[in-house]
Design a protein around this motif. Structure first.
Motif, PDB file in Angstrom:
ATOM      1  N   UNK A   1       0.693  -1.341  -0.799  1.00 22.39           N
ATOM      2  CA  UNK A   1       0.265  -0.628   0.216  1.00 22.39           C
ATOM      3  C   UNK A   1       0.607   0.760  -0.158  1.00 22.39           C
ATOM      4  N   UNK A   2       1.722   1.375   0.743  1.00 22.35           N
ATOM      5  CA  UNK A   2       2.967   2.588   1.004  1.00 22.35           C
ATOM      6  C   UNK A   2       3.652   2.587  -0.819  1.00 22.35           C
ATOM      7  N   UNK A   3       4.059   1.667  -1.785  1.00 25.12           N
ATOM      8  CA  UNK A   3       4.071   1.794  -2.780  1.00 25.12           C
ATOM      9  C   UNK A   3       3.101   2.139  -3.980  1.00 25.12           C
ATOM     10  N   UNK A   4       1.667   2.310  -3.693  1.00 19.05           N
ATOM     11  CA  UNK A   4       0.632   3.032  -3.837  1.00 19.05           C
ATOM     12  C   UNK A   4       0.324   2.354  -5.214  1.00 19.05           C
ATOM     13  N   UNK A   5       0.499   1.100  -4.710  1.00 21.36           N
ATOM     14  CA  UNK A   5      -0.817  -0.127  -4.840  1.00 21.36           C
ATOM     15  C   UNK A   5      -2.233  -0.158  -3.876  1.00 21.36           C
ATOM     16  N   UNK A   6      -2.774  -0.643  -4.631  1.00 18.90           N
ATOM     17  CA  UNK A   6      -3.786  -1.203  -3.864  1.00 18.90           C
ATOM     18  C   UNK A   6      -4.182  -2.717  -3.986  1.00 18.90           C
ATOM     19  N   UNK A   7      -4.930  -2.945  -2.853  1.00 20.55           N
ATOM     20  CA  UNK A   7      -5.230  -4.451  -2.245  1.00 20.55           C
ATOM     21  C   UNK A   7      -7.189  -4.353  -2.151  1.00 20.55           C
ATOM     22  N   UNK A   8      -7.371  -5.229  -2.271  1.00 22.38           N
ATOM     23  CA  UNK A   8      -9.484  -4.823  -2.334  1.00 22.38           C
ATOM     24  C   UNK A   8      -9.295  -6.011  -0.984  1.00 22.38           C
ATOM     25  N   UNK A   9      -8.983  -6.654  -0.614  1.00 26.70           N
ATOM     26  CA  UNK A   9      -8.944  -7.176   1.027  1.00 26.70           C
ATOM     27  C   UNK A   9      -8.360  -5.804   1.639  1.00 26.70           C
ATOM     28  N   UNK A  10      -7.586  -5.211   1.424  1.00 26.77           N
ATOM     29  CA  UNK A  10      -7.351  -4.334   2.816  1.00 26.77           C
ATOM     30  C   UNK A  10      -8.252  -3.984   4.081  1.00 26.77           C
ATOM     31  N   UNK A  11      -9.863  -3.437   3.440  1.00 30.85           N
ATOM     32  CA  UNK A  11     -10.242  -3.417   4.050  1.00 30.85           C
ATOM     33  C   UNK A  11     -10.820  -3.834   5.521  1.00 30.85           C
ATOM     34  N   UNK A  12     -10.950  -5.575   5.296  1.00 33.37           N
ATOM     35  CA  UNK A  12     -10.405  -6.826   6.440  1.00 33.37           C
ATOM     36  C   UNK A  12      -9.422  -6.300   7.827  1.00 33.37           C
ATOM     37  N   UNK A  13      -8.441  -6.128   7.162  1.00 33.04           N
ATOM     38  CA  UNK A  13      -7.415  -5.829   7.872  1.00 33.04           C
ATOM     39  C   UNK A  13      -7.623  -4.516   8.478  1.00 33.04           C
ATOM     40  N   UNK A  14      -8.551  -3.171   8.160  1.00 30.79           N
ATOM     41  CA  UNK A  14      -8.722  -2.288   8.703  1.00 30.79           C
ATOM     42  C   UNK A  14      -9.736  -2.103   9.875  1.00 30.79           C
TER      43      UNK A  14
END
Length: 641
Positions: free
Chosen positions: A71-84
């Motif tokens: 994420x810090x490198x500018x990519x997106x990951x659609x499963x991020x919200x689970x971790x948030x």
């Protein structure tokens, strides 16, 4: 569409985009294993020394090493919200899945490190979307670590990063605790880039000193704290530049790392130092160009993708090394522990314009580094001869009880081609993990002792070559003095061990060579007797033993004519699943009996030609027949005994 698993990636793993996909391939299979509130990831049912919630927090937190960099490198990951969502709920005292506050020496402290790192480099995804109340919960949960006792080891860095993550976001934190912890960590420094994993008196310089924690986190700190602590940030980079010139010897041309020490279930994390070098923008001295650093990291990643047994059928990492293996684990390994693996994805935080990504990958700099070098701080002699990267070792030990500590630190030699073995049980020689060890039994083979603690270990120089000298006292009336000699140029596949044994009790002895893959290629059955025409098999005779298989050729021989008559060669069928790399191994071994009152010197030649050596099948027989010679200075010591 089913996710592409890490070991099935259809890419050359050469580019930043390939690296991103490798990271995602390890994140995707976690999705079905999240708890309803997303605070925990349960990947199995085996237990640890700490509580089950702590174990499942590992499954949540450790993948953040990779996700944060992605994420810090500018990519997106659609499963991020689970971790948030997991961070929101896990730190909320009113939520049924609240993680609970850390106690003294709590495993939660360890997992605060990737969480703090995540907050520091990816706040746009993990901090900014939180409400003020949620931010307060996160700060309170992390901040609770500040008045709790913790081990005086690499763990202190975990509290540093808990506070650093809060500091980078302007949240309440303890600047005083952060500074005190770093000052204590700096007392672990021994020189030439090396830090011990603990204070004076500890002798532990394994992958925790480098890739897993100390060097790795020093470099991350040097980047993240350069504005608030510029002097120390530059100091840590300078230490890394020195350390890198030594650490290069722990890798080989094929992308493998030398198996040494504990926590090798972290796998790719063994190369984490090179990942941190890129993250910290730390330019290294020659020959360690950005292209070389890139090659070291990417070759290791590719090697791990070729280890097809490291994943479960669901695509998650297992406890083990190249295959699932509880014997080699530690009591702190939960099913989520292997995801420390993810910290080597740190270069994903670097932009595409970074020299790590724009440089052309370069091969291992074999011609530019010494073939033999003594490293005084870890008490290792590093060897790169005969196509084999390995080290000779005496003097390290774990300062607290660790399963198979004698195998992880006490062996005479460790290799990148032939993994070490650990005990699988007791009461028979094949189960003790006896490779690169001298095993002694006082009860007719009922039980065996191998070295765990080396006495007065030191590196000496003789005839311009380093020699490791150490003692061992398995019983009050038995002493062993050992000399470890690296290969000479005209016998590059042999190293020498000399053991001077004095005993006041009857003993059985067994000395092992390298353990190696031990079944036939054609049908997977047991190796048969080696003949002049066969490409694989076992060879046993008085004073020598050898085995050849698809993994290469390994052997052991008594070199002293006075002891050849008392040692017999045997190729043991080692107990299954004891070796890190191969689940079925054989072990060429020399066996003998000593009588009470006997003083005897064993002069052992240990032979290895890995299958990665070009044309090894045509060359190993000649190399086996060309035995090494005992140096005059050591022969004189033996004669004086």
């Amino acid at each position: 569409m089913a996710p592409t698993f890490f070991t099935s990636l259809n890419s050359p793993l050469c580019t930043r985009e390939d690296f991103q996909q490798a990271c995602i391939s390890l994140l995707e299979p976690l999705k079905p294993f999240f708890s309803p509130g997303k605070t925990c990831v349960k990947l199995g049912n085996t237990a640890t020394r700490y509580d089950e919630i702590g174990a499942q927090i590992e499954g949540y937190a450790r993948p953040l090493w990779g996700l944060a960099a992605l994420l810090a490198g500018g990519a997106e990951y659609e499963g991020t919200e689970d971790f948030v969502e997991g961070l929101r709920n896990g730190t909320n005292p009113d939520h049924p899945e609240y993680w609970g506050l850390a106690r003294d020496s709590d495993q939660r402290m360890v997992e605060m490190c990737p969480i703090g790192y995540n907050l520091a480099i990816a706040p746009h995804k993990f901090w900014d979307p939180l409400t003020e109340k949620e931010k307060g919960n996160v700060a309170a949960w992390l901040g609770y670590i500040n008045d709790k006792a913790m081990p005086a080891t690499n763990w202190l860095w975990f509290r540093v990063f808990a506070n650093l993550g809060l500091m980078k976001n302007g949240a309440p934190h303890s600047k005083e605790r952060l500074e005190a912890d770093i000052e204590q960590l700096d007392t672990f420094y021994r020189g030439d880039g090396w830090s011990n994993d603990g204070p004076e008196g500890y002798t532990q310089m394994d992958y925790y000193s480098g890739s897993y924690a100390i060097q790795y986190l020093q470099l991350l700190y040097s980047k993240l704290a350069k504005d608030i602590d510029p002097k120390r940030s530059e100091l840590y980079k300078e230490r890394a530049r020195k350390y890198a010139l030594d650490f290069i010897h722990y890798s080989d041309e094929q992308g493998r790392n030398i198996t040494f020490g504990r926590s090798l279930t972290y796998r790719f994390a063994m190369s984490g130092f090179w990942a941190a070098v890129a993250f910290a923008d730390c330019e290294l001295p020659a020959p360690l160009t950005w292209g070389v650093v890139k090659g070291l990291l990417l070759r290791n990643l590719r090697w791990w993708t070729r280890q097809k047994e490291i994943l479960t059928p669901q695509g998650t990492l297992t406890i083990g090394y190249t295959y699932p293996n509880q014997f080699m684990s530690e009591n702190y390994n939960s099913p989520g522990s292997p995801y420390w693996f993810m910290l080597s994805f740190a270069p994903l935080a670097c932009p595409a314009s970074h020299p790590f990504w724009t440089s052309k990958e370069e091969p291992y700099p074999t011609a530019s580094i010494p073939a033999t070098v003594a490293l005084k701080h870890p008490k290792h002699i590093m060897v790169h001869k005969g196509g084999h990267n390995f080290l000779l070792s005496s003097g390290q030990m774990c300062h607290y009880p660790v399963r198979a500590s004698e195998s992880k630190y006490g062996k005479f030699a460790y290799s990148s081609a032939f993994g070490y073995s650990v005990p699988t049980g007791g009461y028979f020689l094949e189960a003790i993990g006896g490779d690169n060890a001298l095993a002694l039994s006082e009860d007719s083979g009922e039980t065996w002792k191998v070295r765990r603690v080396a006495i007065n270990a030191r590196i000496e120089e003789h005839d311009g070559s380093p020699v490791l000298v150490s003692g061992w006292a398995p019983w009050p009336d038995v002493s062993v003095q050992t000399y470890l000699l690296p290969p000479i140029d005209d016998r590059p596949n042999w190293h020498i061990r000399v053991h001077q044994i004095k005993t006041s009790r009857d003993l059985m002895t067994a000395e092992g060579a390298w353990a190696m893959y031990g079944t036939r290629v054609v049908d997977g059955r047991e190796l048969e007797t080696l003949t002049a025409q066969s490409a694989e098999g076992r060879h046993e005779r008085q004073h020598e033993a050898l085995a050849a298989s698809r993994a290469g050729a390994v052997g052991i021989a008594e070199l002293s004519s006075s002891s050849q008559g008392v040692r017999s060669g045997k190729v043991l069928n080692a107990d299954a699943n004891g070796n890190l790399v191969d689940s079925r191994t054989v072990l060429p071994t020399l066996l003998s009996n000593l009588r009470a009152g006997e003083h005897r010197s064993f002069v052992t030649g240990v032979f290895a030609v890995p299958a990665s050596v070009e044309n090894w099948q045509q060359s190993w027989r000649v190399a086996w027949d060309e035995r090494p010679r005992l140096p005059k200075w050591l022969a004189e010591i033996i004669c004086d005994q």
